[in-house]
Design a protein around this motif. Structure first.
Motif, PDB file in Angstrom:
ATOM      1  N   THR A  79      16.955 -15.689  17.505  1.00 49.59           N
ATOM      2  CA  THR A  79      15.573 -15.663  17.021  1.00 49.59           C
ATOM      3  C   THR A  79      14.592 -15.490  18.174  1.00 49.59           C
ATOM      4  O   THR A  79      13.624 -14.716  18.073  1.00 49.59           O
ATOM      5  CB  THR A  79      15.254 -16.956  16.251  1.00 49.59           C
ATOM      6  OG1 THR A  79      16.137 -17.070  15.135  1.00 49.59           O
ATOM      7  CG2 THR A  79      13.809 -16.958  15.761  1.00 49.59           C
ATOM      8  N   PHE A  80      14.828 -16.194  19.270  1.00 51.89           N
ATOM      9  CA  PHE A  80      13.960 -16.075  20.437  1.00 51.89           C
ATOM     10  C   PHE A  80      13.957 -14.644  20.977  1.00 51.89           C
ATOM     11  O   PHE A  80      12.895 -14.065  21.244  1.00 51.89           O
ATOM     12  CB  PHE A  80      14.411 -17.037  21.536  1.00 51.89           C
ATOM     13  CG  PHE A  80      13.766 -16.776  22.870  1.00 51.89           C
ATOM     14  CD1 PHE A  80      12.396 -16.942  23.044  1.00 51.89           C
ATOM     15  CD2 PHE A  80      14.531 -16.350  23.940  1.00 51.89           C
ATOM     16  CE1 PHE A  80      11.797 -16.690  24.278  1.00 51.89           C
ATOM     17  CE2 PHE A  80      13.941 -16.089  25.170  1.00 51.89           C
ATOM     18  CZ  PHE A  80      12.574 -16.258  25.350  1.00 51.89           C
ATOM     19  N   GLN A  82      14.883 -11.816  19.373  1.00 53.45           N
ATOM     20  CA  GLN A  82      14.315 -10.879  18.401  1.00 53.45           C
ATOM     21  C   GLN A  82      12.794 -10.984  18.368  1.00 53.45           C
ATOM     22  O   GLN A  82      12.090  -9.958  18.345  1.00 53.45           O
ATOM     23  CB  GLN A  82      14.889 -11.142  17.006  1.00 53.45           C
ATOM     24  CG  GLN A  82      14.319 -10.198  15.949  1.00 53.45           C
ATOM     25  CD  GLN A  82      15.127 -10.191  14.660  1.00 53.45           C
ATOM     26  OE1 GLN A  82      16.269 -10.642  14.636  1.00 53.45           O
ATOM     27  NE2 GLN A  82      14.550  -9.673  13.594  1.00 53.45           N
ATOM     28  N   THR A  83      12.270 -12.202  18.380  1.00 56.96           N
ATOM     29  CA  THR A  83      10.819 -12.392  18.367  1.00 56.96           C
ATOM     30  C   THR A  83      10.181 -11.799  19.616  1.00 56.96           C
ATOM     31  O   THR A  83       9.126 -11.140  19.550  1.00 56.96           O
ATOM     32  CB  THR A  83      10.477 -13.883  18.265  1.00 56.96           C
ATOM     33  OG1 THR A  83      11.032 -14.417  17.062  1.00 56.96           O
ATOM     34  CG2 THR A  83       8.967 -14.094  18.257  1.00 56.96           C
ATOM     35  N   THR A  84      10.811 -11.998  20.753  1.00 59.09           N
ATOM     36  CA  THR A  84      10.280 -11.470  22.011  1.00 59.09           C
ATOM     37  C   THR A  84      10.213  -9.944  21.971  1.00 59.09           C
ATOM     38  O   THR A  84       9.220  -9.340  22.385  1.00 59.09           O
ATOM     39  CB  THR A  84      11.163 -11.922  23.190  1.00 59.09           C
ATOM     40  OG1 THR A  84      11.154 -13.359  23.264  1.00 59.09           O
ATOM     41  CG2 THR A  84      10.651 -11.351  24.513  1.00 59.09           C
ATOM     42  N   GLU A  86      10.115  -8.019  19.238  1.00 62.32           N
ATOM     43  CA  GLU A  86       9.132  -7.599  18.229  1.00 62.32           C
ATOM     44  C   GLU A  86       7.714  -7.737  18.773  1.00 62.32           C
ATOM     45  O   GLU A  86       6.848  -6.897  18.480  1.00 62.32           O
ATOM     46  CB  GLU A  86       9.312  -8.432  16.967  1.00 62.32           C
ATOM     47  CG  GLU A  86      10.581  -8.079  16.195  1.00 62.32           C
ATOM     48  CD  GLU A  86      10.832  -8.985  15.013  1.00 62.32           C
ATOM     49  OE1 GLU A  86      11.615  -8.600  14.124  1.00 62.32           O
ATOM     50  OE2 GLU A  86      10.261 -10.098  14.977  1.00 62.32           O
ATOM     51  N   GLU A  87       7.462  -8.758  19.557  1.00 67.92           N
ATOM     52  CA  GLU A  87       6.131  -8.937  20.141  1.00 67.92           C
ATOM     53  C   GLU A  87       5.822  -7.847  21.166  1.00 67.92           C
ATOM     54  O   GLU A  87       4.652  -7.612  21.481  1.00 67.92           O
ATOM     55  CB  GLU A  87       6.023 -10.316  20.784  1.00 67.92           C
ATOM     56  CG  GLU A  87       5.977 -11.448  19.770  1.00 67.92           C
ATOM     57  CD  GLU A  87       5.962 -12.817  20.417  1.00 67.92           C
ATOM     58  OE1 GLU A  87       6.216 -12.908  21.641  1.00 67.92           O
ATOM     59  OE2 GLU A  87       5.712 -13.806  19.690  1.00 67.92           O
ATOM     60  N   ASP A 211      13.836 -23.294  15.895  1.00 74.17           N
ATOM     61  CA  ASP A 211      13.087 -22.191  15.296  1.00 74.17           C
ATOM     62  C   ASP A 211      12.926 -21.000  16.238  1.00 74.17           C
ATOM     63  O   ASP A 211      12.241 -20.033  15.913  1.00 74.17           O
ATOM     64  CB  ASP A 211      11.720 -22.664  14.817  1.00 74.17           C
ATOM     65  CG  ASP A 211      10.828 -23.160  15.964  1.00 74.17           C
ATOM     66  OD1 ASP A 211      11.268 -23.147  17.136  1.00 74.17           O
ATOM     67  OD2 ASP A 211       9.670 -23.558  15.671  1.00 74.17           O
ATOM     68  N   GLY A 212      13.517 -21.066  17.420  1.00 70.39           N
ATOM     69  CA  GLY A 212      13.450 -19.955  18.363  1.00 70.39           C
ATOM     70  C   GLY A 212      12.307 -20.038  19.349  1.00 70.39           C
ATOM     71  O   GLY A 212      12.164 -19.161  20.208  1.00 70.39           O
ATOM     72  N   SER A 213      11.476 -21.061  19.245  1.00 66.53           N
ATOM     73  CA  SER A 213      10.377 -21.228  20.192  1.00 66.53           C
ATOM     74  C   SER A 213      10.874 -21.929  21.453  1.00 66.53           C
ATOM     75  O   SER A 213      11.911 -22.602  21.442  1.00 66.53           O
ATOM     76  CB  SER A 213       9.244 -22.031  19.554  1.00 66.53           C
ATOM     77  OG  SER A 213       9.689 -23.337  19.202  1.00 66.53           O
ATOM     78  N   GLU A 224       6.724 -21.271  28.099  1.00 65.41           N
ATOM     79  CA  GLU A 224       6.754 -20.019  27.337  1.00 65.41           C
ATOM     80  C   GLU A 224       6.412 -18.836  28.239  1.00 65.41           C
ATOM     81  O   GLU A 224       7.095 -17.805  28.218  1.00 65.41           O
ATOM     82  CB  GLU A 224       5.751 -20.092  26.184  1.00 65.41           C
ATOM     83  CG  GLU A 224       5.591 -18.798  25.403  1.00 65.41           C
ATOM     84  CD  GLU A 224       6.770 -18.476  24.501  1.00 65.41           C
ATOM     85  OE1 GLU A 224       6.974 -17.288  24.203  1.00 65.41           O
ATOM     86  OE2 GLU A 224       7.485 -19.420  24.112  1.00 65.41           O
ATOM     87  N   GLN A 228       8.910 -15.702  29.171  1.00 60.03           N
ATOM     88  CA  GLN A 228       8.506 -14.335  28.846  1.00 60.03           C
ATOM     89  C   GLN A 228       8.515 -13.452  30.096  1.00 60.03           C
ATOM     90  O   GLN A 228       8.927 -12.294  30.045  1.00 60.03           O
ATOM     91  CB  GLN A 228       7.114 -14.336  28.202  1.00 60.03           C
ATOM     92  CG  GLN A 228       7.060 -14.953  26.813  1.00 60.03           C
ATOM     93  CD  GLN A 228       7.916 -14.209  25.787  1.00 60.03           C
ATOM     94  OE1 GLN A 228       8.185 -13.023  25.925  1.00 60.03           O
ATOM     95  NE2 GLN A 228       8.352 -14.919  24.746  1.00 60.03           N
TER      96      GLN A 228
END
Length: 271
Positions: A79-80, A82-84, A86-87, A211-213, A224, A228
């Motif tokens: 999730t982490f 994929q979210t990264t 997508e952002e 939650d991937g955060s 964070e 990143q």
């Protein structure tokens, strides 16, 4: 390996993006290239980040575990990542190893259009991708067997001439680094050349929430930002090579000079 061959070639997806290479080498073979390229050149004021956005990336994960102990870490890491991505403006398709049975017959061993529908659909996603990101835990200093099972269902023409990135993780202090090193040879053989930077996540249960955060523990509240920045090195390399590769595929079909082996493994043999 000498036992891998494919009975049919596949067409790679082409997407028009501004070229970065001079076409002089191709002029004799393709005299139309220069005029075609001139229509694709965009203003130099356009930043690379805007050019690199919008990639189709296949996220191939490597965990099939559903319960512990030890703590199941795969979903939160996936999730982490994929979210990264997508952002960063990309479209992500998750290839889940739980949807694959243990390899009995690879896709290229079937007659054209005769492979199981699920396998054909997955192959189509992989063929249309601009790049690949593989996420794996470490099993006995190696990539996960679930991830290798997915990759081994397909031949090199599915992945060739596109870049890949490697993400590893573990509950311990090494972050799966040895699995990442071992995975590089497999991706190279498949033609999805891995970028030099890799992402390693040690003690993932302490770094990433369910939650991937990212877990925040410091007063500076900059965890964070740090993660990143760390991931950006790998993903910026992936973006650079993915854009360059699809630029060139628009001009030259890479399989013209490097055709798929479609008869016997002996096609790999030296004269």
């Amino acid at each position: 390996c000498d036992f891998c061959y494919e009975p049919q070639a596949t067409n790679s997806t082409s997407i028009i993006y501004p070229p970065t290479n001079k076409p002089t080498i191709m002029m004799k073979k393709r005299p139309f290239v220069l005029s075609r390229l001139s229509k694709l050149i965009i203003s130099s004021s356009c930043s690379f980040s805007s050019v690199a956005s919008g990639l189709n990336i296949a996220l191939i994960t490597g965990s099939t575990r559903t319960s512990g102990p030890p703590t199941v870490l795969g979903p939160r890491v996936n999730t982490f990542i994929q979210t990264t991505l997508e952002e960063r403006g990309h479209t992500i398709t998750h290839i889940d190893p739980k949807e694959f049975t243990l390899l009995q017959k690879p896709a290229f061993a079937y007659a054209p259009a005769k492979a199981p529908q699920e396998l054909q659909e997955c192959q189509s996603v992989l063929q249309q991708a601009d790049a690949y990101v593989c996420v794996t835990p470490e099993y006995n200093h190696s990539p996960s067997p679930a991830l290798m099972n997915v990759l081994n269902h397909f031949g090199s023409s599915t992945f060739s001439f596109k870049p890949s990135a490697i993400v590893t993780y573990s509950a311990g202090q090494w972050g799966g680094t040895r699995a990442g090193v071992a995975l590089r040879t497999t991706l190279s053989e498949l033609g999805a050349l891995p970028v030099s930077a890799m992402i390693h996540i040690p003690k993932a249960q302490e770094v990433i929430n369910r939650d991937g955060s990212i877990v925040v523990t410091s007063e500076a509240n900059d965890e964070e930002e740090q993660w990143q920045k760390y991931c950006s090195r790998t993903f910026s390399q992936l973006e650079w090579w993915a854009v360059a590769a699809r630029n060139h595929r628009e001009v030259v079909d890479p399989f013209d000079e490097s055709p798929v082996f479609g008869k016997t493994p002996s096609q790999r043999n030296a004269p």
